[in-house]
Design a protein around this motif. Structure first.
Motif, short mmCIF file in Angstrom:
data_model
loop_
_atom_site.label_atom_id
_atom_site.label_comp_id
_atom_site.label_asym_id
_atom_site.label_seq_id
_atom_site.Cartn_x
_atom_site.Cartn_y
_atom_site.Cartn_z
N ALA A 279 0.82 -1.22 0.00
CA ALA A 279 0.00 0.00 0.00
C ALA A 279 0.85 1.27 0.00
N CYS A 280 1.97 1.24 -0.74
CA CYS A 280 2.83 2.42 -0.86
C CYS A 280 3.01 2.86 -2.30
N GLY A 281 2.11 2.43 -3.18
CA GLY A 281 2.09 3.06 -4.50
C GLY A 281 2.53 2.23 -5.70
N LYS A 282 2.68 0.91 -5.56
CA LYS A 282 3.11 0.12 -6.73
C LYS A 282 2.05 0.12 -7.83
N THR A 283 0.79 -0.18 -7.46
CA THR A 283 -0.26 -0.23 -8.48
C THR A 283 -0.37 1.13 -9.17
N ASN A 284 -0.30 2.20 -8.38
CA ASN A 284 -0.42 3.54 -8.95
C ASN A 284 0.73 3.85 -9.90
N PRO A 392 -10.03 0.46 4.94
CA PRO A 392 -8.80 1.02 4.36
C PRO A 392 -8.01 0.00 3.51
N ASN A 393 -8.17 -1.29 3.78
CA ASN A 393 -7.50 -2.31 2.96
C ASN A 393 -8.49 -3.00 2.02
N SER A 394 -9.59 -2.32 1.67
CA SER A 394 -10.51 -2.91 0.69
C SER A 394 -9.82 -2.96 -0.67
N ARG A 395 -10.20 -3.95 -1.47
CA ARG A 395 -9.43 -4.24 -2.69
C ARG A 395 -10.32 -4.58 -3.87
N PHE A 396 -9.74 -4.45 -5.08
CA PHE A 396 -10.37 -4.96 -6.30
C PHE A 396 -9.48 -6.05 -6.88
N ALA A 457 -2.42 -2.72 4.99
CA ALA A 457 -2.34 -3.98 4.23
C ALA A 457 -2.10 -5.18 5.13
N ALA A 458 -1.57 -4.93 6.33
CA ALA A 458 -1.38 -6.02 7.29
C ALA A 458 -1.95 -5.57 8.63
N GLU A 459 -2.34 -6.55 9.46
CA GLU A 459 -2.77 -6.24 10.82
C GLU A 459 -1.62 -5.54 11.53
N GLY A 460 -1.90 -4.52 12.34
CA GLY A 460 -0.81 -3.86 13.07
C GLY A 460 -1.04 -2.36 13.11
N PRO A 461 -0.13 -1.64 13.81
CA PRO A 461 -0.33 -0.20 14.03
C PRO A 461 -0.04 0.63 12.78
#
Ligand code: GTP
Ligand code: SPV
Ligand code: MN
Length: 613
Positions: A279-284, A392-396, A457-461
């Motif tokens: 979730a740091c911008g690869k797809t984008n 926040p981690n919803s996906r297509f 993208a992962a459980e955690g803070p």
């Protein structure tokens, strides 16, 4: 047509495959997990239709309005099962040393015993799907085969999008072909040990979760979760954790990287590979729509790359996947119009919000939210509420060939030649917008020291800064110090033909907490500088952070930017960087002297350099 075996008529696994080990494994796992039916998946459109119909009938999928989103579905997960579970992910190598300090480790025999107990009867009352798949184009010398057993039809249809799944893959598995066994159960049998039938639930899962990998035997066992990286075992479990071990042993690289083809206004093309944490911008970046005239970016992959030095001495890469499992929030017509166009149909959405007209919505899709929605948990939502409508981690989940910018080479069995490698993270401070490494070893240091603010993208803070070397912290199947060494050796093997290495950071913020850089399409300006460095036509300024662009040579046409902002974007503060080196020292110390000398040397040189400023 799907082939169904019923335990009542005897298992016919040996009639389904020429591979005796595969037939025996399916029979053995069937006996252990006790499914009611066994289905060998073919990967056809009729199989998709059958499974999606069943899932809709059971209430596990909602069919979206075909007028807006043909052949598309919404899944709502259990609220406890929304992301990867790093705490429950294990590398079960023979020794703890081989897993290294950044992985959870269990002794293989102990883990096997525990898993066997958990998997005993786990599919009672359910169907077990046998899902053969190829990571990489069918028959490519760079591809690998696997077979997933699962009791989740959601995982089956997702694997159908994300991999080359079905009969063609199964036919690739000859009597002596290697393949990776991957077993997955949601851990929620429909019949109890004493024979009572239980009601089905829309998203079955178990509070106990295990995502276990056996690097010596190349096996994957996943229990208790239906979500993404936990359940689509071709993805993180195989294509990264097991593949990184195969890559170490066979002399290649399995990486958490996007792949793009860039064409300059002069018509010259280059292929870039970039590793950013989850979730740091690869797809984008993979779907980047350049804002500068004459430049073109085409998509090859958005999450995983397999890179291999070939006979011509160049590093070649394939995207082993066939689809995108992309983050929904923040994906909108303003930020990523290409992704929005890609998901026109044939898409599975997970944990996004539902509109009154039967289409989907999430934060960032459009500037303004609809007034009324059903949120990701199925509750009524109005725009006056604080809570987010989509997780926040919803996906297509969508086939890659629907992407309007997909490159012709995206499924070339020979892959593409890589001209540059980019590392990045989500850093509000310290890391400049772009820097080039002075040499390969410095580039490996840049990769090894990526740190990033944690995402959903992962459980955690969420937001907590942590080291995520090579964006592979959650995905490396062996000791990361050895992985660094493997990267250094790759550089020696490639020698003068090795790609250049860069570091980027789209996420630097000013004192008020606003992003200093507009990001998204404007990142094409950084791409231009990288290409000009590959071509040798742009100069650079040496700093402790690497070689930085000059303002004069960096394309800022049409982008208003003050000198102060430029300076802030590229500021390398010696005090802050010294503090970073302390963090790096602490990271390296965790490996008990196993970190390669070249990286230790770079750390010491950097320290001296910073202290003398
Ligand atoms: P995984 O699929 O988890 O591996 O993630 P990914 O690296 O593909 O991340 P993705 O591209 O989906 O981006 C995740 C989030 O970062 C989204 O909310 C994006 O809107 C946001 N994002 C991506 N690129 C940029 C950028 O250049 N600037 C800013 N500010 N945000 C960005
Ligand atoms: C990631 O977390 O890096 C992803 C999503 O790409 S998942 O497949 O769930 O791991
Ligand atoms: Mn990822």
């Amino acid at each position: 047509m799907t082939v169904i075996d019923s335990p009542a008529t005897g298992f016919a696994s040996s009639a389904r495959t020429r591979n005796a080990r595969l037939a025996a494994w399916v029979d053995q796992m069937t006996a252990l997990m006790q499914p009611e039916r066994v289905v060998w998946c073919t990967g056809t459109a009729s199989e998709w239709d059958m499974l999606t119909k069943e899932l809709v009938a059971e209430g596990s999928l909602i069919k979206l309005n075909p007028e807006w989103r043909p052949n598309s579905f919404l899944a709502r997960s259990d609220p406890s099962d929304v992301a990867r579970v790093e705490e429950r992910t294990f590398i079960c190598s023979e020794t703890e040393d081989q897993a290294g300090p950044t992985n959870n480790w269990r002794a293989p025999a102990e883990m096997r015993a525990e898993l066997t107990g958990l998997f005993d009867g786990t599919m009672r009352g359910r169907t077990m799907y046998v899902v053969p798949f190829s990571m990489g184009p069918i028959g490519s010398p760079l591809s690998k085969l696997g077979v997933q057993l699962t009791d989740s039809p959601y995982a089956v249809i997702s694997m159908q999008i994300m991999t080359r799944m079905g009969t063609e893959a199964l036919e690739q598995i000859g009597p002596d072909t290697d393949w990776v066994p991957a077993v997955h159960s949601v851990g929620s049998p429909l019949i109890t040990a004493d024979g009572t039938r239980l009601p089905s639930t829309p998203w079955p899962c178990n509070d106990t979760k295990y995502i276990a990998h056996f690097p010596e035997t190349h096996e994957i066992w996943s229990f208790g979760s239906g979500y993404g990286g936990n359940s689509l075992l071709g993805k993180k479990c195989f294509a990264l954790r097991i593949a990184s071990v195969l890559a170490r042993d066979e002399g290649w690289l399995a990486e958490h990287m996007l792949l793009v083809k860039v064409t300059s206004p002069e018509g010259r093309s280059y292929n870039l590979a970039a590793a950013f944490p989850s979730a740091c911008g690869k797809t984008n970046f993979a779907m980047l729509h350049p804002t500068i005239p004459g430049w073109r970016v085409e998509t090859i992959g958005d999450d995983i790359a397999w890179l291999r030095p070939t006979a011509d001495g160049r590093l070649r890469a394939i995207n082993p996947e066939r689809g995108f499992f992309g983050v929904a929030p923040g994906t909108g017509t303003a930020t990523n119009p290409t992704a929005v166009a890609t998901i026109w149909g044939n898409t599975i959405f997970t944990n996004v919000a539902l509109r009154e007209d039967g289409d989907v919505w999430w934060e960032g899709l459009t500037p303004k939210s609809p007034e009324k929605l059903i949120d990701w948990q199925g509750a009524d939502w109005t725009s006056s509420l604080e809570a987010k409508a989509a997780h926040p981690n919803s996906r297509f989940t969508v086939p890659a060939d629907q992407c309007p910018t997909i490159a012709d080479e995206w499924d070339d069995p020979d892959g593409v030649i890589i001209d540059a490698i980019i590392f990045g993270g989500r850093r509000s401070t310290n890391i400049p917008l772009v820097a080039e490494s002075v040499d390969w070893a410095h580039g490996v240091y840049m990769g090894a020291t990526i740190s990033s603010e944690q995402t959903a993208a992962a459980e955690g803070p969420v937001g907590q800064l942590r080291h995520d070397p090579f964006a592979m912290l959650p995905f490396c199947g062996y000791n990361m110090a050895d992985y660094f060494d493997h990267w250094l050796k790759m550089g020696s093997a490639l020698g003068r033909t090795a790609p250049k290495i860069f570091q980027v950071n789209w996420f630097r913020k000013d004192a008020d907490g606003s992003f200093l850089w507009p990001g998204f399409g404007e990142n094409s300006r950084v791409v231009e500088w990288i290409v000009r460095r590959i071509e040798g036509t742009a100069s650079s300024v040496p700093t402790p952070a690497g070689k930085l662009p000059t303002r004069e040579e960096f394309n800022l046409d049409g982008l208003p930017m003050t000198d102060e902002t430029w300076d802030e974007l590229f500021d390398v503060d010696p005090g802050a960087w010294l503090a970073e080196t302390e963090q790096t020292e602490a990271l390296f110390a965790r490996f008990d002297g196993r970190v390669p000398q070249a990286l230790q040397d770079h750390l010491h040189t950097l320290r001296w350099d910073l202290q003398s400023r």
